[in-house]
Write a protein that holds these residues in place. Structure first.
Motif, PDB file in Angstrom:
ATOM      1  N   ILE A   1       0.791  -1.169   0.130  1.00 46.59           N
ATOM      2  CA  ILE A   1       0.028  -0.057  -0.073  1.00 46.59           C
ATOM      3  C   ILE A   1       0.927   1.275   0.127  1.00 46.59           C
ATOM      4  CG2 ILE A   1      -1.650   1.471   1.478  1.00 46.59           C
ATOM      5  CD1 ILE A   1      -2.890  -1.274   2.033  1.00 46.59           C
ATOM      6  N   ASP A   2       1.922   1.228   0.633  1.00 40.17           N
ATOM      7  CA  ASP A   2       2.909   2.279   0.828  1.00 40.17           C
ATOM      8  C   ASP A   2       3.236   2.645  -0.780  1.00 40.17           C
ATOM      9  OD1 ASP A   2       4.452   4.257   1.687  1.00 40.17           O
ATOM     10  OD2 ASP A   2       5.791   3.380   2.978  1.00 40.17           O
ATOM     11  N   SER A   3       3.767   1.636  -1.348  1.00 43.42           N
ATOM     12  CA  SER A   3       4.648   1.699  -2.867  1.00 43.42           C
ATOM     13  C   SER A   3       3.445   2.536  -3.640  1.00 43.42           C
ATOM     14  CB  SER A   3       4.977   0.574  -3.215  1.00 43.42           C
ATOM     15  OG  SER A   3       3.914  -0.393  -3.488  1.00 43.42           O
ATOM     16  N   PHE A   4       2.164   2.042  -3.465  1.00 48.46           N
ATOM     17  CA  PHE A   4       1.434   2.368  -4.406  1.00 48.46           C
ATOM     18  C   PHE A   4       0.608   3.943  -3.846  1.00 48.46           C
ATOM     19  CE2 PHE A   4       0.600  -1.897  -5.615  1.00 48.46           C
ATOM     20  CZ  PHE A   4       0.405  -1.848  -7.233  1.00 48.46           C
ATOM     21  N   TYR A   5       0.887   4.158  -2.733  1.00 52.46           N
ATOM     22  CA  TYR A   5       0.584   5.494  -2.105  1.00 52.46           C
ATOM     23  C   TYR A   5       1.570   6.585  -2.873  1.00 52.46           C
ATOM     24  CZ  TYR A   5       1.015   9.424   1.037  1.00 52.46           C
ATOM     25  OH  TYR A   5       0.850  10.591   1.594  1.00 52.46           O
ATOM     26  N   GLU A   6       2.899   6.046  -2.838  1.00 51.23           N
ATOM     27  CA  GLU A   6       3.821   7.043  -3.475  1.00 51.23           C
ATOM     28  C   GLU A   6       3.821   7.306  -4.818  1.00 51.23           C
ATOM     29  OE1 GLU A   6       7.593   5.324  -2.479  1.00 51.23           O
ATOM     30  OE2 GLU A   6       7.566   5.958  -0.480  1.00 51.23           O
ATOM     31  N   ASP A   7       3.041   6.280  -5.555  1.00 56.83           N
ATOM     32  CA  ASP A   7       2.864   6.586  -7.152  1.00 56.83           C
ATOM     33  C   ASP A   7       1.688   7.341  -7.120  1.00 56.83           C
ATOM     34  OD1 ASP A   7       4.827   4.662  -7.471  1.00 56.83           O
ATOM     35  OD2 ASP A   7       3.452   2.945  -7.742  1.00 56.83           O
ATOM     36  N   VAL A   8       0.576   7.416  -6.305  1.00 57.44           N
ATOM     37  CA  VAL A   8      -0.506   8.142  -6.589  1.00 57.44           C
ATOM     38  C   VAL A   8      -0.105   9.735  -6.384  1.00 57.44           C
ATOM     39  CG1 VAL A   8      -2.767   8.952  -5.762  1.00 57.44           C
ATOM     40  CG2 VAL A   8      -2.159   6.501  -6.056  1.00 57.44           C
ATOM     41  N   VAL A   9       0.728   9.704  -5.358  1.00 58.54           N
ATOM     42  CA  VAL A   9       1.315  11.170  -4.898  1.00 58.54           C
ATOM     43  C   VAL A   9       2.055  11.798  -5.858  1.00 58.54           C
ATOM     44  CG1 VAL A   9       2.629  12.460  -3.176  1.00 58.54           C
ATOM     45  CG2 VAL A   9       1.014  10.880  -2.233  1.00 58.54           C
ATOM     46  N   GLU A  10       3.081  10.942  -6.630  1.00 58.18           N
ATOM     47  CA  GLU A  10       3.912  11.581  -7.578  1.00 58.18           C
ATOM     48  C   GLU A  10       2.842  11.905  -8.736  1.00 58.18           C
ATOM     49  OE1 GLU A  10       6.717   8.617  -8.556  1.00 58.18           O
ATOM     50  OE2 GLU A  10       7.991   8.832  -6.717  1.00 58.18           O
ATOM     51  N   GLY A  11       2.046  10.952  -9.090  1.00 59.55           N
ATOM     52  CA  GLY A  11       0.969  11.453 -10.269  1.00 59.55           C
ATOM     53  C   GLY A  11       0.296  12.628 -10.019  1.00 59.55           C
ATOM     54  N   LEU A  12      -0.146  12.932  -8.573  1.00 57.44           N
ATOM     55  CA  LEU A  12      -0.567  14.388  -8.521  1.00 57.44           C
ATOM     56  C   LEU A  12       0.078  15.377  -8.629  1.00 57.44           C
ATOM     57  CD1 LEU A  12      -2.944  13.264  -5.353  1.00 57.44           C
ATOM     58  CD2 LEU A  12      -3.797  13.412  -7.685  1.00 57.44           C
ATOM     59  N   GLU A  13       1.312  15.172  -8.213  1.00 52.01           N
ATOM     60  CA  GLU A  13       2.227  16.355  -8.303  1.00 52.01           C
ATOM     61  C   GLU A  13       2.808  16.671  -9.765  1.00 52.01           C
ATOM     62  OE1 GLU A  13       5.630  15.445  -5.957  1.00 52.01           O
ATOM     63  OE2 GLU A  13       4.682  15.620  -3.705  1.00 52.01           O
ATOM     64  N   SER A  14       2.734  15.659 -10.610  1.00 53.15           N
ATOM     65  CA  SER A  14       3.165  15.727 -11.832  1.00 53.15           C
ATOM     66  C   SER A  14       1.717  16.564 -12.831  1.00 53.15           C
ATOM     67  CB  SER A  14       3.287  14.585 -12.650  1.00 53.15           C
ATOM     68  OG  SER A  14       2.226  13.728 -12.755  1.00 53.15           O
ATOM     69  N   GLN A  15       0.520  16.247 -12.169  1.00 53.66           N
ATOM     70  CA  GLN A  15      -0.467  16.994 -12.830  1.00 53.66           C
ATOM     71  C   GLN A  15      -0.527  18.372 -12.576  1.00 53.66           C
ATOM     72  OE1 GLN A  15      -3.927  14.796 -11.817  1.00 53.66           O
ATOM     73  NE2 GLN A  15      -3.550  12.944 -12.999  1.00 53.66           N
ATOM     74  N   VAL A  16      -0.035  18.554 -11.210  1.00 49.35           N
ATOM     75  CA  VAL A  16      -0.141  20.103 -10.809  1.00 49.35           C
ATOM     76  C   VAL A  16       0.711  20.945 -11.290  1.00 49.35           C
ATOM     77  CG1 VAL A  16       0.375  21.576  -8.824  1.00 49.35           C
ATOM     78  CG2 VAL A  16      -0.997  19.649  -8.465  1.00 49.35           C
ATOM     79  N   GLU A  17       2.194  20.432 -11.764  1.00 48.74           N
ATOM     80  CA  GLU A  17       3.209  20.969 -12.503  1.00 48.74           C
ATOM     81  C   GLU A  17       2.701  21.171 -13.885  1.00 48.74           C
ATOM     82  OE1 GLU A  17       6.476  18.681 -11.993  1.00 48.74           O
ATOM     83  OE2 GLU A  17       6.851  19.193  -9.942  1.00 48.74           O
ATOM     84  N   LYS A  18       2.001  20.370 -14.425  1.00 51.20           N
ATOM     85  CA  LYS A  18       1.401  20.662 -16.076  1.00 51.20           C
ATOM     86  C   LYS A  18       0.650  21.691 -15.939  1.00 51.20           C
ATOM     87  CE  LYS A  18       2.159  15.729 -17.530  1.00 51.20           C
ATOM     88  NZ  LYS A  18       1.489  15.002 -18.244  1.00 51.20           N
ATOM     89  N   LEU A  19      -0.044  21.973 -14.920  1.00 49.90           N
ATOM     90  CA  LEU A  19      -1.356  22.835 -14.970  1.00 49.90           C
ATOM     91  C   LEU A  19      -0.809  24.355 -14.663  1.00 49.90           C
ATOM     92  CD1 LEU A  19      -4.394  21.222 -12.987  1.00 49.90           C
ATOM     93  CD2 LEU A  19      -4.050  21.574 -15.455  1.00 49.90           C
ATOM     94  N   LYS A  20       0.464  24.325 -14.074  1.00 51.67           N
ATOM     95  CA  LYS A  20       1.148  25.463 -13.911  1.00 51.67           C
ATOM     96  C   LYS A  20       1.444  26.379 -15.297  1.00 51.67           C
ATOM     97  CE  LYS A  20       2.900  24.714  -9.271  1.00 51.67           C
ATOM     98  NZ  LYS A  20       4.073  24.698  -8.408  1.00 51.67           N
ATOM     99  N   PRO A  21       1.247  27.588 -15.434  1.00 50.58           N
ATOM    100  CA  PRO A  21       1.739  28.101 -16.629  1.00 50.58           C
ATOM    101  C   PRO A  21       3.361  28.479 -16.710  1.00 50.58           C
ATOM    102  CG  PRO A  21       0.783  29.933 -14.999  1.00 50.58           C
ATOM    103  CD  PRO A  21       0.728  28.406 -14.373  1.00 50.58           C
TER     104      PRO A  21
END
Length: 380
Positions: free
Chosen positions: A64-84
């Motif tokens: 569960i900890d490994s998949f939790y880190e994958d979800v957090v990294e995916g959310l951070e990459s989406q936030v960086e893409k939305l930034k101008p």
């Protein structure tokens, strides 16, 4: 005479007990842990092979900890893409040091015109008069000079310095801002006032702080709780601000396993997300499920969802399953309908002794009922 029957002593009294313990591991009583499952927590309800609860709990925390880190990294990459993206421009920026830009520009223009007129008049005088070497040398010397020479030198110096300042300002506008180092500052109150103390932590200190946090069980993100039943494991999640929920983690886990078919565990069977825990009674379930219904089944919506209730009980024979299912189904408002064949969302209701566990799962039947072993097997 009565015959005396002597019982032969058993030479190996522990043989039978040892064989029973070896060949019947499922009959072992479940040991009660120090942290039993209780209402008011959220996490993951996991089924496993009987007698393997201890190993399955440790394995579940790592997975569960490994998949939790994958979800957090995916959310951070989406936030960086939305930034101008900010790119440096080569535009010339003009800086005004006066209160109003219009007045400053007019004054600068008037000063330049006056200076140009004075320079022209001096040049005309020099053209009319004969050129004398003493005048040229006197301008280079530090001795006393004429008023005309002093004014001429000052104004020519201003004219020569202006383009250099302009180039410096243009270079400063083009260069990107320099990143500053992050330094932790702690305020310490003193008798006279507050003073700042700057502390820089090394890598060793950060590792020691993280290990101390992991050693404290109350601060761990994932920890195991004892449900008190065979073949069942519960992993509690202490959700912090900004963390993904159990539903997001399990959904990402099942979709990735269905696509990769990668074996990740030896003992885990089904992994279900649990967002609400309460006592197993009709009234408590109706109260606790309101927040879950408002989150996934809003009243004002243009796209009503189809749902199904998945009920299962363990170590509790006194509760009526039909009443529990009816209470959960009636808690969902009218725009949403029950569809047992192809539901959009499945409401999971698991009762373990006196505790009711409730969660929501997507694509439950398509993802092999969230069974990790079936998703990763080659036959499915």
């Amino acid at each position: 005479m009565a015959t005396e029957i002597k019982s032969k002593p058993n030479s190996h009294p522990n043989k039978i007990n040892k064989k029973r313990k070896q060949y019947l591991p499922h009959n072992k009583p479940v040991k009660k842990g120090a942290h039993p499952l209780c209402p008011g927590v959220q996490g993951f309800f996991i089924t496993c092979d009987g007698g393997r609860e201890h190993k399955a709990s440790h394995e579940a925390i790592n997975v569960i900890d490994s998949f939790y880190e994958d979800v957090v990294e995916g959310l951070e990459s989406q936030v960086e893409k939305l930034k101008p993206s900010v790119k440096p421009t080569n535009k010339i920026t003009k800086f005004s040091y006066s209160d109003s830009s219009d007045e400053g520009n007019n004054e600068n223009k008037d000063a330049e015109d006056d200076g140009q007129r004075d320079v022209d008049e001096l040049q005309k005088k020099n053209e009319d008069e004969p050129v004398i070497g003493v005048n040229i040398v006197s301008r280079d010397k530090t001795g006393p000079q004429n008023e005309d020479d002093v004014s001429f030198n000052k104004k020519t110096q201003e004219i020569e310095e202006k383009p250099e300042d302009h180039l410096n300002q243009e270079a400063e506008a083009v260069l990107p801002p320099v990143k500053k180092l992050r330094v932790r500052t702690d305020t310490a109150e003193s008798g006279n006032g507050s003073s700042l103390k700057v502390e820089k932590k090394s890598v060793d200190q950060l590792i020691e702080a993280e290990l101390a946090e992991l050693g404290n069980k109350s601060k761990r993100r994932f920890s195991k709780l004892d449900p008190g039943c065979n073949g069942v494991v519960f992993i509690q999640m202490r959700k912090r601000d900004g963390d993904p929920g159990p539903k997001d983690i399990v959904q990402h886990m099942m979709t990735s396993l269905a696509s990769t078919r990668k074996h990740i565990s030896r003992f885990l069977l089904r992994v279900l997300p649990i967002e609400i825990t309460c006592y197993a009674s009709d009234e408590e379930i109706r109260r606790a499920i309101k927040s879950l219904v408002d989150k996934y089944f809003p009243v004002e919506t243009q796209t009503p969802r189809k749902f199904a209730v998945l009920y299962e009980a363990r170590a509790n024979t006194g509760i009526d399953g039909a009443k529990i299912i009816d209470a959960v189904a009636k808690s969902v408002p009218l725009p949403h309908k029950v569809d047992l064949g192809s539901p959009d969302l499945s409401i999971v209701v698991q009762i373990v002794k006196t505790v009711c566990l409730i969660g929501v799962a997507e694509r439950y039947k398509e993802l092999a009922k969230y069974n990790v072993r079936q998703l990763t097997s080659a036959t499915t």
